[in-house]
Scaffold this motif. Sequence first.
Motif, mmCIF file in Angstrom:
data_model
loop_
_atom_site.group_PDB
_atom_site.id
_atom_site.type_symbol
_atom_site.label_atom_id
_atom_site.label_comp_id
_atom_site.label_asym_id
_atom_site.label_seq_id
_atom_site.Cartn_x
_atom_site.Cartn_y
_atom_site.Cartn_z
ATOM 1 N N HIS A 98 -16.478 13.132 -5.177
ATOM 2 C CA HIS A 98 -16.448 12.501 -5.069
ATOM 3 C C HIS A 98 -15.748 11.793 -5.413
ATOM 4 O O HIS A 98 -15.997 10.449 -4.498
ATOM 5 N N SER A 102 -16.555 9.109 -1.967
ATOM 6 C CA SER A 102 -16.613 7.809 -2.169
ATOM 7 C C SER A 102 -16.290 6.996 -0.812
ATOM 8 O O SER A 102 -16.524 6.068 -0.362
ATOM 9 N N SER A 262 -17.456 5.292 -21.209
ATOM 10 C CA SER A 262 -17.427 4.599 -19.679
ATOM 11 C C SER A 262 -16.182 5.525 -18.709
ATOM 12 O O SER A 262 -15.105 5.211 -18.560
ATOM 13 N N LYS A 265 -15.804 6.099 -15.506
ATOM 14 C CA LYS A 265 -15.284 4.755 -14.457
ATOM 15 C C LYS A 265 -13.709 5.343 -13.671
ATOM 16 O O LYS A 265 -13.478 4.999 -13.067
ATOM 17 N N TYR A 266 -13.394 5.847 -14.934
ATOM 18 C CA TYR A 266 -11.580 5.652 -14.366
ATOM 19 C C TYR A 266 -11.007 6.314 -14.110
ATOM 20 O O TYR A 266 -10.829 6.277 -12.798
ATOM 21 N N ILE A 268 -12.418 8.080 -12.275
ATOM 22 C CA ILE A 268 -14.030 7.831 -10.222
ATOM 23 C C ILE A 268 -12.505 7.071 -9.475
ATOM 24 O O ILE A 268 -12.712 7.160 -8.496
ATOM 25 N N LYS A 269 -12.395 5.674 -10.820
ATOM 26 C CA LYS A 269 -11.677 5.228 -9.614
ATOM 27 C C LYS A 269 -10.272 5.377 -9.336
ATOM 28 O O LYS A 269 -9.663 4.770 -9.277
ATOM 29 N N ILE B 54 -20.180 2.241 -11.348
ATOM 30 C CA ILE B 54 -18.841 2.509 -11.618
ATOM 31 C C ILE B 54 -18.401 1.273 -10.915
ATOM 32 O O ILE B 54 -17.860 0.876 -9.708
ATOM 33 N N ASP B 59 -18.989 -1.327 -16.629
ATOM 34 C CA ASP B 59 -20.166 -0.718 -15.759
ATOM 35 C C ASP B 59 -21.412 -0.655 -15.787
ATOM 36 O O ASP B 59 -21.805 -1.639 -15.985
ATOM 37 N N THR B 82 -25.341 4.518 -5.725
ATOM 38 C CA THR B 82 -23.915 5.102 -6.864
ATOM 39 C C THR B 82 -24.049 6.053 -5.816
ATOM 40 O O THR B 82 -24.242 7.319 -5.294
ATOM 41 N N LEU B 84 -22.224 9.007 -7.871
ATOM 42 C CA LEU B 84 -22.958 9.914 -8.934
ATOM 43 C C LEU B 84 -23.834 10.525 -8.397
ATOM 44 O O LEU B 84 -24.597 10.046 -8.439
ATOM 45 N N SER B 89 -26.490 11.241 -15.504
ATOM 46 C CA SER B 89 -25.551 9.988 -15.027
ATOM 47 C C SER B 89 -27.043 9.476 -15.017
ATOM 48 O O SER B 89 -28.047 8.628 -14.824
#
Lengths: 308, 121
Positions: A98, A102, A262, A265-266, A268-269, B54, B59, B82, B84, B89
Amino acid sequence: MKKILEKISFFSEAKRLGIPFWQHPQFLFLVFGILISFAAIFAFWIPQKYLLSPEDSALLSFSVTGILFFFAFLITKSLEKLLKFNQLKNEILNILAHNLSSPVVSLKWLLESLEKKGGKLDSDDFEMFKRGVKNLEEAIDKVILVTGLEKMTIGKRKENFSISKVTEELVSDLKKEIEEKKLKLKIEKWGDDEIFENKKLISWLIKNLLRNAISYSLPENRIFIKTFDKKNRVFFKIEDEGVGIRPEERKGLFQKFFRGESSLKYQIKGMGLGLYASKLIIERAKGKIGYLPKEKGSIFWFSLPKRQ
Amino acid sequence: MKKILFVEDDNILQKAVGEILKKEGFEVISAFDGIGGLELSKREKPDLILLDLILPRLDGFSLLKELREKPETVNIPVLVLTNLEDLESLQRVVELGVKDYLVKSEYSLEEVVKKIKETLK
């Protein structure tokens, strides 16, 4: 014979998995098998040879069973470890894929939209393209860094340098991002902040903390950076007024991967992987890194041995 | 003119997707985080929300939940866009009542626009 030996090569397999050979399931199964054989002979032969009473024979059988159960327990624990390792490996691949896909998707779609414009690029388009390539480079760098740090193959060359000076240079590099959000950034230096370490790695670490502070700050927030020395150690502290980190996510902050509602999200960021890499860098340099919560925002800090 | 709220923190995607949607005749409003997305959903009442999962501050999952709980936003269709790919998810977003989800790496920009037009029909 060689093929058989290769099949039971738990020594190399255990080394690859990063566990002691005596914790490898194959080794434990082998020992278990040998033990069962001896136990069977033992349980049959001893009572006969020493004419043990039925009670003593029963006690002997129970003792042998107890030992076998203990080994069975060790084997299941070892198998659990292997399963966790496999699960972690899949998570790592998922997150790495990912992290890299991205920025690639962003660039791909940007190119498509530029094509639709008839291929005429303005300065804004170039800027976006450059940013996309930079994001991709940084994503790849992060993956290489984490792998290199774990294998201890990078960052061996050391030199003297000032942490605050490196920070000023990095702030200059991130000027555009800081200005976009109209952030007010202040750097304070107290005392001697020179260290003897690998400059590239420490720069990466400071840039990672800076980036996080900028990303998670709200427009017009303030960021404070302070370096100071105390008892043969140099401290670096960065404080922001941004969104902060939820209590349930603080526990696993510096772990390679952690799961909270969550937390994905951290990761993946890049925050999770970046903080994990930061921790590896600091630990290799015999330093400490930490997070302190604030009512509004976050404080990240690290300390390193002062230059002798 | 149909109004699309694009909630995405990647500036590059905002530019790429935003420009192409404007060219197709849509009005595009941008939000760069979940809180901004929620506020703009309530204020602008878009015809469609294009949502990344994300996001900073709030979120995508939490934003979806908020949208479904508010009477002024419950009926706004949401198309998730997304990176993901894990089933957990994707299952979660389906249960939160999205119109559809698109995994970015599997679609070209043209295909995404086609999907948006289909959703808005």
